[in-house]
Design an enzyme around this catalytic site. Structure first.
Site, PDB file in Angstrom:
ATOM      1  N   LYS A  35      -3.104   8.533   1.995  1.00 18.08           N
ATOM      2  CA  LYS A  35      -4.366   8.396   2.778  1.00 18.08           C
ATOM      3  C   LYS A  35      -4.032   9.170   4.275  1.00 18.08           C
ATOM      4  O   LYS A  35      -4.998   9.826   4.845  1.00 18.08           O
ATOM      5  CB  LYS A  35      -4.719   7.231   3.084  1.00 18.08           C
ATOM      6  CG  LYS A  35      -5.232   6.476   1.854  1.00 18.08           C
ATOM      7  CD  LYS A  35      -6.514   7.170   1.293  1.00 18.08           C
ATOM      8  CE  LYS A  35      -7.193   6.293   0.121  1.00 18.08           C
ATOM      9  NZ  LYS A  35      -7.930   7.048  -0.580  1.00 18.08           N
TER      10      LYS A  35
ATOM     11  N   THR B 237     -12.307  -3.472  -6.282  1.00 18.52           N
ATOM     12  CA  THR B 237     -12.845  -2.446  -7.422  1.00 18.52           C
ATOM     13  C   THR B 237     -11.608  -2.250  -8.065  1.00 18.52           C
ATOM     14  O   THR B 237     -10.588  -2.735  -7.959  1.00 18.52           O
ATOM     15  CB  THR B 237     -13.015  -0.987  -6.354  1.00 18.52           C
ATOM     16  OG1 THR B 237     -11.602  -0.809  -5.997  1.00 18.52           O
ATOM     17  CG2 THR B 237     -13.970  -1.032  -5.512  1.00 18.52           C
TER      18      THR B 237
ATOM     19  N   TYR C 270       0.850  -1.102  -0.163  1.00 20.70           N
ATOM     20  CA  TYR C 270       0.041  -0.232  -0.078  1.00 20.70           C
ATOM     21  C   TYR C 270       0.835   1.249  -0.021  1.00 20.70           C
ATOM     22  O   TYR C 270       0.267   2.356  -0.359  1.00 20.70           O
ATOM     23  CB  TYR C 270      -0.782   0.083   1.398  1.00 20.70           C
ATOM     24  CG  TYR C 270      -2.208   0.725   0.943  1.00 20.70           C
ATOM     25  CD1 TYR C 270      -3.027   0.560  -0.051  1.00 20.70           C
ATOM     26  CD2 TYR C 270      -2.460   1.844   1.889  1.00 20.70           C
ATOM     27  CE1 TYR C 270      -4.198   1.241  -0.105  1.00 20.70           C
ATOM     28  CE2 TYR C 270      -3.510   2.769   1.429  1.00 20.70           C
ATOM     29  CZ  TYR C 270      -4.352   2.406   0.572  1.00 20.70           C
ATOM     30  OH  TYR C 270      -5.587   3.227   0.438  1.00 20.70           O
TER      31      TYR C 270
HETATM   32  P1  NAD Z   1     -12.731   3.061  -8.005  1.00 20.58           P
HETATM   33  O1  NAD Z   1     -11.654   2.712  -9.128  1.00 20.58           O
HETATM   34  O2  NAD Z   1     -14.083   2.569  -8.389  1.00 20.58           O
HETATM   35  O3  NAD Z   1     -12.985   4.458  -7.719  1.00 20.58           O
HETATM   36  C1  NAD Z   1     -11.834   5.404  -7.845  1.00 20.58           C
HETATM   37  C2  NAD Z   1     -12.336   6.637  -8.703  1.00 20.58           C
HETATM   38  O4  NAD Z   1     -11.350   7.886  -8.868  1.00 20.58           O
HETATM   39  C3  NAD Z   1     -12.708   6.267 -10.019  1.00 20.58           C
HETATM   40  O5  NAD Z   1     -13.980   6.776 -10.407  1.00 20.58           O
HETATM   41  C4  NAD Z   1     -11.682   7.316 -10.708  1.00 20.58           C
HETATM   42  O6  NAD Z   1     -12.244   7.625 -11.989  1.00 20.58           O
HETATM   43  C5  NAD Z   1     -11.444   8.240  -9.938  1.00 20.58           C
HETATM   44  N1  NAD Z   1     -10.348   8.999 -10.349  1.00 20.58           N
HETATM   45  C6  NAD Z   1      -8.956   8.697 -10.452  1.00 20.58           C
HETATM   46  N2  NAD Z   1      -8.358   9.775 -10.907  1.00 20.58           N
HETATM   47  C7  NAD Z   1      -9.329  10.849 -10.953  1.00 20.58           C
HETATM   48  C8  NAD Z   1      -9.019  12.319 -11.292  1.00 20.58           C
HETATM   49  N3  NAD Z   1      -7.844  12.676 -11.849  1.00 20.58           N
HETATM   50  N4  NAD Z   1     -10.199  13.120 -11.687  1.00 20.58           N
HETATM   51  C9  NAD Z   1     -11.301  12.494 -11.124  1.00 20.58           C
HETATM   52  N5  NAD Z   1     -11.609  11.076 -10.455  1.00 20.58           N
HETATM   53  C10 NAD Z   1     -10.342  10.481 -10.643  1.00 20.58           C
HETATM   54  O7  NAD Z   1     -12.195   2.545  -6.774  1.00 20.58           O
HETATM   55  P2  NAD Z   1     -12.743   2.517  -5.348  1.00 20.58           P
HETATM   56  O8  NAD Z   1     -12.078   1.477  -4.586  1.00 20.58           O
HETATM   57  O9  NAD Z   1     -14.122   2.596  -5.155  1.00 20.58           O
HETATM   58  O10 NAD Z   1     -12.229   3.941  -4.716  1.00 20.58           O
HETATM   59  C11 NAD Z   1     -12.739   4.774  -4.291  1.00 20.58           C
HETATM   60  C12 NAD Z   1     -12.183   5.416  -2.917  1.00 20.58           C
HETATM   61  O11 NAD Z   1     -12.024   4.539  -1.763  1.00 20.58           O
HETATM   62  C13 NAD Z   1     -10.660   5.621  -2.999  1.00 20.58           C
HETATM   63  O12 NAD Z   1     -10.346   7.021  -2.390  1.00 20.58           O
HETATM   64  C14 NAD Z   1      -9.848   4.488  -2.730  1.00 20.58           C
HETATM   65  O13 NAD Z   1      -8.752   4.743  -2.065  1.00 20.58           O
HETATM   66  C15 NAD Z   1     -10.925   4.221  -1.275  1.00 20.58           C
HETATM   67  N6  NAD Z   1     -10.722   2.940  -0.794  1.00 20.58           N
HETATM   68  C16 NAD Z   1     -11.004   1.918  -1.620  1.00 20.58           C
HETATM   69  C17 NAD Z   1     -10.887   0.889  -0.662  1.00 20.58           C
HETATM   70  C18 NAD Z   1     -10.825  -0.664  -1.606  1.00 20.58           C
HETATM   71  O14 NAD Z   1     -10.343  -1.691  -0.706  1.00 20.58           O
HETATM   72  N7  NAD Z   1     -11.470  -0.744  -2.728  1.00 20.58           N
HETATM   73  C19 NAD Z   1     -10.577   0.652   0.648  1.00 20.58           C
HETATM   74  C20 NAD Z   1     -10.501   1.907   1.339  1.00 20.58           C
HETATM   75  C21 NAD Z   1     -10.714   3.137   0.731  1.00 20.58           C
END
Ligand code: NAD
Length: 260
Positions: free
Chosen positions: A162, A193, A155
């Site tokens: 984060k 995701t 990570y």
């Molecule tokens: P995801 O890929 O579905 O979503 C990430 C989003 O970020 C996408 O829609 C992408 O288009 C957008 N993005 C990236 N660069 C961008 C830019 N320059 N301008 C506009 N949008 C942009 O994946 P996710 O897992 O749903 O991620 C959403 C959030 O949740 C993130 O912050 C991720 O770090 C966080 N998160 C995810 C997890 C996990 O395990 N999936 C766990 C904890 C936190």
């Protein structure tokens, strides 16, 4: 009666039906909110538009959060179309895949800047444009992960981003609290995701997280969405500056007990 009846909110970061933002969208829609979305580029628009329309979105616009001109244009459209908003959910992160695969000690300046810009600064950039539209107070939520405070294998760079995001949540809460705006982060357990596929050995991370959690399982987009809907609702009117875990209790444990 839903807990978000009469509220308008932006959900930033929908990519597809696996996105955490989709869990959030479904929960907020079910609870009565009117929703607006962004998409990143034409490729994603094809995925995002039908999903957004299925929850009766009244605003679907392009936005790349790395570009100030696009941020201004997006929030100008929100102002022109909606006037005021009640909440904003930021569910956006990005880091170069190599930056997560390579040893953390080899991090480059440009990879660091990119990860911090898209994954942490963009929340501040969106918040400063959304706040003036929250005339009656409001609520903002961002998505984070335990790698902000612990060294989670694979990570690295994103953990640093984060950590900045969580600190930004606290300082935004302090600053915007003056205007009655609450700012919180949801720390989600691992969920499969598009973004998660960039994290090294994600399968192992999911297995360990399930084994080390209090509930003995991982969480779903729906569970993260439900908690986010609560945080942007008036039910959470006394909650700000918080990192709220939705990880089946993993963070309070001693980690993976190693029991097969
Ligand atoms: P995801 O890929 O579905 O979503 C990430 C989003 O970020 C996408 O829609 C992408 O288009 C957008 N993005 C990236 N660069 C961008 C830019 N320059 N301008 C506009 N949008 C942009 O994946 P996710 O897992 O749903 O991620 C959403 C959030 O949740 C993130 O912050 C991720 O770090 C966080 N998160 C995810 C997890 C996990 O395990 N999936 C766990 C904890 C936190």
């Amino acid at each position: 009666m839903g807990i978000l009846d009469g509220k308008k909110g932006l959900i930033l970061g929908l990519a597809n039906d696996k996105s955490i933002a989709w869990g959030v969208a479904q929960a907020c829609y079910r609870e009565g909110a009117e929703l607006g979305f962004n998409y990143l580029g034409e490729q994603l628009e094809k995925r995002v538009r039908p999903l957004a329309e299925s929850v009766d979105a009244t605003l679907i616009e392009s936005l790349d959060v790395s570009d100030d001109a696009q941020l201004d244009a997006f929030f100008d459209k929100v102002k022109a179309q909606w006037g005021e908003i009640d909440f904003m959910v930021h569910s956006i992160a990005f880091a170069n895949k190599d930056a997560l695969r390579n040893p953390f000690s080899q991090a480059t300046r440009s990879d660091f800047q990119l990860a911090l810009d898209i994954s942490a600064y963009s929340f501040i950039a969106c918040a400063q444009r959304a706040a003036p539209l929250m005339k009656e107070g409001g609520s903002m939520v961002t998505m984070t992960y335990l790698g902000a405070e612990r060294a989670v294998p694979g990570y690295g760079m994103m953990g640093v981003a984060k950590a900045a995001l969580e600190a930004s949540t606290r300082y935004l809460a302090q600053d915007l609290g003056t205007y009655g705006i609450r700012v919180n982060a949801v720390s989600a357990g691992p969920i499969r995701t598009l973004a998660a596929s960039a994290v090294g050995d994600f399968r192992k991370l999911m297995e360990k997280s399930a084994r080390g959690s209090m509930l003995g399982r991982n969480v779903s987009q729906t569970e993260v969405g439900n908690t986010t809907a609560y945080l942007v609702s008036d039910l959470a009117s006394g909650v700000s500056g918080e990192v709220h875990y939705v990880d089946a209790g993993f963070h309070i444990g001693a980690g993976d007990p190693g029991i097969e």
